[in-house]
Design a protein around this motif. Sequence first.
Motif, PDB file in Angstrom:
ATOM      1  N   LEU A  91      -0.013  -2.454  -6.004  1.00  9.80           N
ATOM      2  CA  LEU A  91      -0.829  -3.558  -6.498  1.00  9.80           C
ATOM      3  C   LEU A  91      -1.927  -3.075  -7.444  1.00  9.80           C
ATOM      4  N   LEU A  92      -2.547  -1.943  -7.132  1.00  8.98           N
ATOM      5  CA  LEU A  92      -3.588  -1.405  -8.006  1.00  8.98           C
ATOM      6  C   LEU A  92      -3.025  -1.021  -9.373  1.00  8.98           C
ATOM      7  N   LEU A  93      -1.860  -0.380  -9.384  1.00 13.74           N
ATOM      8  CA  LEU A  93      -1.237  -0.029 -10.660  1.00 13.74           C
ATOM      9  C   LEU A  93      -0.837  -1.271 -11.442  1.00 13.74           C
ATOM     10  N   MET A  94      -0.526  -2.332 -10.720  1.00 10.06           N
ATOM     11  CA  MET A  94      -0.105  -3.579 -11.368  1.00 10.06           C
ATOM     12  C   MET A  94      -1.276  -4.342 -11.971  1.00 10.06           C
ATOM     13  N   VAL A  95      -2.413  -4.335 -11.270  1.00 11.12           N
ATOM     14  CA  VAL A  95      -3.509  -5.245 -11.617  1.00 11.12           C
ATOM     15  C   VAL A  95      -4.638  -4.550 -12.370  1.00 11.12           C
ATOM     16  N   VAL A  96      -4.992  -3.336 -11.958  1.00  9.12           N
ATOM     17  CA  VAL A  96      -6.170  -2.648 -12.518  1.00  9.12           C
ATOM     18  C   VAL A  96      -5.717  -1.675 -13.595  1.00  9.12           C
ATOM     19  N   HIS A  97      -5.861  -2.041 -14.834  1.00  4.42           N
ATOM     20  CA  HIS A  97      -5.425  -1.193 -15.933  1.00  4.42           C
ATOM     21  C   HIS A  97      -6.603  -0.347 -16.438  1.00  4.42           C
ATOM     22  N   ARG A  98      -7.112   0.476 -15.514  1.00  4.97           N
ATOM     23  CA  ARG A  98      -8.174   1.436 -15.810  1.00  4.97           C
ATOM     24  C   ARG A  98      -7.830   2.739 -15.088  1.00  4.97           C
ATOM     25  N   TRP A  99      -8.401   3.843 -15.563  1.00  5.05           N
ATOM     26  CA  TRP A  99      -8.081   5.129 -14.930  1.00  5.05           C
ATOM     27  C   TRP A  99      -8.561   5.189 -13.489  1.00  5.05           C
ATOM     28  N   TRP A 100      -9.698   4.535 -13.173  1.00  8.49           N
ATOM     29  CA  TRP A 100     -10.158   4.556 -11.793  1.00  8.49           C
ATOM     30  C   TRP A 100      -9.169   3.824 -10.886  1.00  8.49           C
ATOM     31  N   GLY A 101      -8.418   2.844 -11.437  1.00  5.10           N
ATOM     32  CA  GLY A 101      -7.381   2.182 -10.657  1.00  5.10           C
ATOM     33  C   GLY A 101      -6.244   3.131 -10.311  1.00  5.10           C
ATOM     34  N   VAL A 102      -5.894   4.015 -11.253  1.00  3.17           N
ATOM     35  CA  VAL A 102      -4.876   5.034 -10.989  1.00  3.17           C
ATOM     36  C   VAL A 102      -5.348   5.990  -9.892  1.00  3.17           C
ATOM     37  N   ILE A 103      -6.613   6.413  -9.958  1.00  4.91           N
ATOM     38  CA  ILE A 103      -7.165   7.321  -8.951  1.00  4.91           C
ATOM     39  C   ILE A 103      -7.114   6.674  -7.565  1.00  4.91           C
ATOM     40  N   LEU A 104      -7.565   5.429  -7.472  1.00  2.00           N
ATOM     41  CA  LEU A 104      -7.576   4.746  -6.177  1.00  2.00           C
ATOM     42  C   LEU A 104      -6.155   4.492  -5.678  1.00  2.00           C
ATOM     43  N   ALA A 105      -5.247   4.138  -6.581  1.00  2.00           N
ATOM     44  CA  ALA A 105      -3.852   3.950  -6.180  1.00  2.00           C
ATOM     45  C   ALA A 105      -3.282   5.219  -5.573  1.00  2.00           C
ATOM     46  N   ASN A 106      -3.697   6.367  -6.096  1.00  2.00           N
ATOM     47  CA  ASN A 106      -3.182   7.629  -5.561  1.00  2.00           C
ATOM     48  C   ASN A 106      -3.783   7.980  -4.213  1.00  2.00           C
ATOM     49  N   VAL A 107      -4.955   7.458  -3.902  1.00  2.00           N
ATOM     50  CA  VAL A 107      -5.479   7.602  -2.547  1.00  2.00           C
ATOM     51  C   VAL A 107      -4.544   6.896  -1.559  1.00  2.00           C
ATOM     52  N   PHE A 108      -4.154   5.657  -1.898  1.00  6.57           N
ATOM     53  CA  PHE A 108      -3.240   4.922  -1.022  1.00  6.57           C
ATOM     54  C   PHE A 108      -1.848   5.552  -1.003  1.00  6.57           C
ATOM     55  N   LEU A 109      -1.398   6.069  -2.145  1.00  2.90           N
ATOM     56  CA  LEU A 109      -0.100   6.732  -2.171  1.00  2.90           C
ATOM     57  C   LEU A 109      -0.126   7.995  -1.314  1.00  2.90           C
ATOM     58  N   GLY A 110      -1.242   8.741  -1.347  1.00  7.93           N
ATOM     59  CA  GLY A 110      -1.373   9.909  -0.486  1.00  7.93           C
ATOM     60  C   GLY A 110      -1.314   9.535   0.983  1.00  7.93           C
ATOM     61  N   ALA A 111      -1.962   8.435   1.345  1.00  9.58           N
ATOM     62  CA  ALA A 111      -1.912   7.958   2.733  1.00  9.58           C
ATOM     63  C   ALA A 111      -0.495   7.548   3.110  1.00  9.58           C
ATOM     64  N   ASN A 112       0.180   6.862   2.196  1.00  9.48           N
ATOM     65  CA  ASN A 112       1.577   6.487   2.435  1.00  9.48           C
ATOM     66  C   ASN A 112       2.437   7.711   2.711  1.00  9.48           C
ATOM     67  N   GLN A 113       2.280   8.748   1.888  1.00 10.18           N
ATOM     68  CA  GLN A 113       3.089   9.955   2.043  1.00 10.18           C
ATOM     69  C   GLN A 113       2.740  10.713   3.327  1.00 10.18           C
ATOM     70  N   ALA A 114       1.455  10.761   3.660  1.00 12.81           N
ATOM     71  CA  ALA A 114       1.036  11.465   4.870  1.00 12.81           C
ATOM     72  C   ALA A 114       1.663  10.849   6.110  1.00 12.81           C
ATOM     73  N   PHE A 115       1.615   9.541   6.199  1.00 15.79           N
ATOM     74  CA  PHE A 115       2.124   8.867   7.388  1.00 15.79           C
ATOM     75  C   PHE A 115       3.651   8.802   7.393  1.00 15.79           C
ATOM     76  N   SER A 116       4.252   8.445   6.259  1.00 13.29           N
ATOM     77  CA  SER A 116       5.692   8.189   6.269  1.00 13.29           C
ATOM     78  C   SER A 116       6.512   9.477   6.244  1.00 13.29           C
ATOM     79  N   TRP A 117       6.176  10.425   5.354  1.00 13.29           N
ATOM     80  CA  TRP A 117       7.007  11.638   5.290  1.00 13.29           C
ATOM     81  C   TRP A 117       6.770  12.522   6.508  1.00 13.29           C
ATOM     82  N   THR A 118       5.549  12.609   6.984  1.00 15.49           N
ATOM     83  CA  THR A 118       5.303  13.380   8.196  1.00 15.49           C
ATOM     84  C   THR A 118       6.122  12.843   9.356  1.00 15.49           C
TER      85      THR A 118
END
Length: 415
Positions: A91-118
């Motif tokens: 959703l952040l990549l879809m809606v927030v077209h700023r670099w800080w949106g990319v940074i925040l999206a990667n925080v959530f992506l990191g959380a996704n990877q930590a929980f799901s791949w682990t």
Amino acid sequence: MTQGIRPNLAQFLWLVANTVFVGLAVGMERTVIPLLGREVYHVGAVLTLSFIASFGLAKAPLNLVAGRWSDRVGRRPVLIGGWLLGIPAVLLLMVVHRWWGVILANVFLGANQAFSWTMTITAQLDLAGPRQRGLAMGINEATGYIGVAVATWLTGLVAHQVGLVQSPVWVGSFVVLAGLAISVGAVRDTRHWVAHEATRHAPSVPIRNHTPWQDFWWTSFRDPTLSTACWAGLTNKLADTVAWGALPLYLASQGLSVVHIAEVGSSYALVWGIGQFGTGILSDHVGRKRPIVSGFVFLGLGLFGLAWMPGLTGRIVAASVGGLGMALLYPNLNSAVGDVAPPQRRGSVLGIYRLWRDGGYVVGGLLIGALVAAFGARSAVIVIAGLAWVMAGLFIARFHETHPANALSRVSSVG
């Protein structure tokens, strides 16, 4: 409950499918995000690679949280939670077209990877049992990084058609919803297999009820085998940060198109992915140490090749050599940690290892960004190539073989 891949094949395959989507989720950024930072948002090298640091800053500590929670509440709830955390990233990549949106999206992506791949790793170790850990981890990491390779190529292709901004949104929306559907509808919890293994494979020394700090200290520093595995994991993520962040910038500076950059990056991930089908089985026969050491040697060779080889074909070959190195070391580090972790605390010990390993994204995002800014992307690739060879020597000196055929591996080193 019977352990082994064949008796639990249906559930094992659902976890395999889930792992493919986990790999697709992280692979959707590997071609386009560094170029997005440079060409669309016009940020410098350090800020461009900061999205990897934000990814690692979330993923590394949450690996630890995911491991401990999974030992307490089960693998499936944590897995589902991981996919729910992937929704805000898209959703952040879809809606927030700023670099800080990319940074925040990667925080959530990191959380996704930590929980799901682990959780896919931990659950597959639970099902496979001690005799097939290498095979299970080879399958897990292979399918995950085949997903990374496919998404690396696919997002580059989609970006060529719809642009850098929309490409990860299109791919990510499908991936997150599919992963969540499989987790909710098909995956079962594996704690019953853990309890069964604990009764049949009790360690040779009593298991103490370690505090989280005691587990962390022993795994990270006291035990030479586990601590070396942790440092090796960090080093391989430094190398992956180069491939993820610095390599696209370097190849773009050499005049390669986004499609050709995607071809080089996907060849690295594809060889890494497919190769793990064989390297996991290999470690079940020859042990963990030799494949891991060989992996660091090939990884360094591949990175040096990427810095020096001319032309598209030469770079694809070099990337493939680096991918072979990753295939040799990556699943077998997981297997080695699983060999010596007590079944009741497997999630916690794996979480500590993955904290160190994915901390490499934090260190790498900052260190490699600084190297790129100061000396150029090519120099960053060369520095990390040399570090991979240093790690090979350290592994030879400190790591004790953990394969179940070795009697020492039957004693819990975290007991």
